[in-house]
Scaffold this motif. Sequence first.
Motif: not given
Length: 74
Positions: A52-56, A40-47
């Motif tokens: 995938i949105a983080p679940i903090y 998974y590309d951790q550099n992806l931004k919302e949109g």
Amino acid sequence: MTQIINSKDDMAQSGFTREQIIAMATTTIRYDDAVYPKGYDQNLKEGDEGYIAPIYRYEDEIQYNILERFGIEL
């Protein structure tokens, strides 16, 4: 005035209470519980496609090595 506390004797002279030392030795840690696929590309931004949105989740963690240095047991 800033005080540096490195030992049990320093703590006794500082005037800090046991509860204050425990609070100072506690850190809030943020964990991400989201499940990401391999690669998974951790550099992806919302949109972005595939984002995938983080679940903090936040947890307070006591640094026991600090308490041990000051002779505090929980």
